[in-house]
Design a protein around this motif. Structure first.
Motif, mmCIF file in Angstrom:
data_model
loop_
_atom_site.group_PDB
_atom_site.id
_atom_site.type_symbol
_atom_site.label_atom_id
_atom_site.label_comp_id
_atom_site.label_asym_id
_atom_site.label_seq_id
_atom_site.Cartn_x
_atom_site.Cartn_y
_atom_site.Cartn_z
ATOM 1 N N ILE A 25 0.855 -1.185 0.000
ATOM 2 C CA ILE A 25 0.000 0.000 0.000
ATOM 3 C C ILE A 25 0.891 1.234 0.000
ATOM 4 O O ILE A 25 1.906 1.290 0.698
ATOM 5 N N ILE A 26 0.504 2.236 -0.787
ATOM 6 C CA ILE A 26 1.196 3.505 -0.785
ATOM 7 C C ILE A 26 0.158 4.622 -0.762
ATOM 8 O O ILE A 26 -0.892 4.529 -1.406
ATOM 9 N N TYR A 27 0.430 5.655 0.052
ATOM 10 C CA TYR A 27 -0.424 6.834 0.143
ATOM 11 C C TYR A 27 0.387 8.065 -0.237
ATOM 12 O O TYR A 27 1.580 8.164 0.095
ATOM 13 N N ALA A 28 -0.270 9.012 -0.912
ATOM 14 C CA ALA A 28 0.401 10.257 -1.281
ATOM 15 C C ALA A 28 -0.606 11.395 -1.199
ATOM 16 O O ALA A 28 -1.740 11.273 -1.702
ATOM 17 N N ASP A 29 -0.209 12.494 -0.572
ATOM 18 C CA ASP A 29 -1.047 13.689 -0.521
ATOM 19 C C ASP A 29 -0.940 14.403 -1.859
ATOM 20 O O ASP A 29 0.130 14.922 -2.226
ATOM 21 N N ILE A 30 -2.042 14.421 -2.585
ATOM 22 C CA ILE A 30 -2.082 15.025 -3.911
ATOM 23 C C ILE A 30 -3.281 15.955 -3.978
ATOM 24 O O ILE A 30 -4.429 15.534 -3.767
ATOM 25 N N GLY A 31 -3.029 17.219 -4.282
ATOM 26 C CA GLY A 31 -4.122 18.172 -4.382
ATOM 27 C C GLY A 31 -4.886 18.293 -3.078
ATOM 28 O O GLY A 31 -4.295 18.338 -1.992
ATOM 29 N N PRO A 32 -6.223 18.297 -3.141
ATOM 30 C CA PRO A 32 -7.024 18.491 -1.920
ATOM 31 C C PRO A 32 -7.241 17.211 -1.118
ATOM 32 O O PRO A 32 -7.946 17.226 -0.109
#
Length: 351
Positions: free
Chosen positions: A235-242
């Protein structure tokens, strides 16, 4: 005897009697000092010292009401629509104290479920009170009954990227804050796979993960020694935009307690925090080889899932969650293809 002698004699008699009564008088004991509950801020908010000890205790939990629904072929009654309601109460006790090896932690989580009238979304009847978790932690070691790393799936309610997550286990985890790694030996349960509880029922579980900047990641694997099958998940999470984008992939060599929903799957979601209190999370998942043959091997078929989850904080400690998902299953083993809409409405008061 004159009046003066009489008065003097009476006074003397009264003095003797009064002295005797004073000697027999009951004297009230001084009350012992009361030790009021003291706040313990060494381990975060919510802890207090158990009176007379240096152990800090935290009590928390929630009350949840949930209604599940299913429309279409996926309903357990063979078609049409189905629904069921469930009420759950959960309370957790966490005790912590300092030792020369670091904090000594003990956790007990009690959970009670009431769902007496059938099933929805292919979930079993629940009407029980159980110890959901009970474990001891010290110096990175954990022993007892607890959820494993597979429990940390997406925040939405569309994807299916885990199986059972709660076992009797022994594990060790190193955690530096931005990086963690661990390994566990678990007693598996054989749930839902048609096998009896014979054999050793032993699983090996391992995880590694961390974060850097706006990205967090995790890679884990579980292996069933008796079946000689296992699964891996990333699993990978990334803060992108809102919002926050999440991407997950699962591969299983065969059905096991770690994963038996298909041979492989890929899922994605995007959680958008529309306001401080409102989050919208659309998601999609594809799973391949969902059919299981008589030898308990994957044998064709596929599934699509797509849906959206809405989370809203009504007031502090009172939240609601609504999810609606479309599911389409194609089978290669002779079963009829199925599709339908599933979801639930949840109201939860936390404390």
């Amino acid at each position: 005897m004159n009046i003066k002698s009489l008065l003097l004699g009476s006074a003397a008699a009264l003095a003797v009697v009064s002295g005797a009564q004073a000697a027999d008088a009951i004297v009230a004991a001084e009350p012992e000092p009361v030790e009021y509950v003291r706040v313990c801020d060494a381990y975060g908010t919510g802890y207090f010292y158990i009176p007379g000890t240096e152990t800090c205790l935290k009590i928390e939990g929630y009350i949840r009401f949930q209604t599940d629904f299913t429309f279409g072929d996926l309903a357990d009654n063979g078609g049409g629509e189905d629904w069921s309601a469930r009420t759950r109460g959960q309370v957790a006790f966490t005790a912590k104290s300092d030792t020369e090896y670091g904090p000594l932690t003990g956790v007990i989580v009690y959970q009670a479920n009431f769902r007496p009238n059938g099933v929805a979304n292919s979930q079993d009847d629940q009407n029980d009170t159980v110890i959901d978790e009970a474990y001891i932690d010290i110096a990175g070691f954990r022993v007892g009954k607890f959820v494993n790393w597979w429990d940390a799936d997406f925040s939405g309610e569309t994807e299916v990227i885990n199986n059972n997550t709660n076992f009797n286990a022994i594990r060790y985890q190193y955690d530096s804050g931005d990086f963690y790694a661990g390994i566990a030996v678990e007693e598996l349960t054989r749930t839902g796979l048609g096998q009896d509880n014979g054999g050793n029922n032993v699983g090996i579980d391992a995880a590694v993960g961390g974060k850097f900047g706006a990205i967090s990641w995790e890679l884990l694997g579980g292996y069933d020694l008796d079946r000689a099958d296992g699964a891996v998940r990333g699993i990978i999470y990334a803060d992108i935009g809102p919002g926050t984008f999440g991407l997950a992939g699962v591969y299983a060599s065969g059905p096991s307690d770690y994963y038996d929903n298909g041979e492989w799957a890929i899922a994605a979601q995007y959680a958008v925090k529309a306001t401080d209190k409102f989050t919208i999370t659309p998601a999609v998942q594809y799973t391949d080889n969902i059919d299981i043959d008589a030898d308990e091997d994957f044998d064709g078929g596929s599934e699509w899932r797509a849906g959206v989850t809405l989370d809203y904080e009504i007031v502090e400690n009172l939240t609601t969650k609504v999810t609606v998902n479309y599911i389409s299953q194609d089978h290669d083993n002779g079963d009829e293809d199925e599709d339908g809409v599933t979801g639930f409405f949840r109201l939860q008061r936390s404390f």
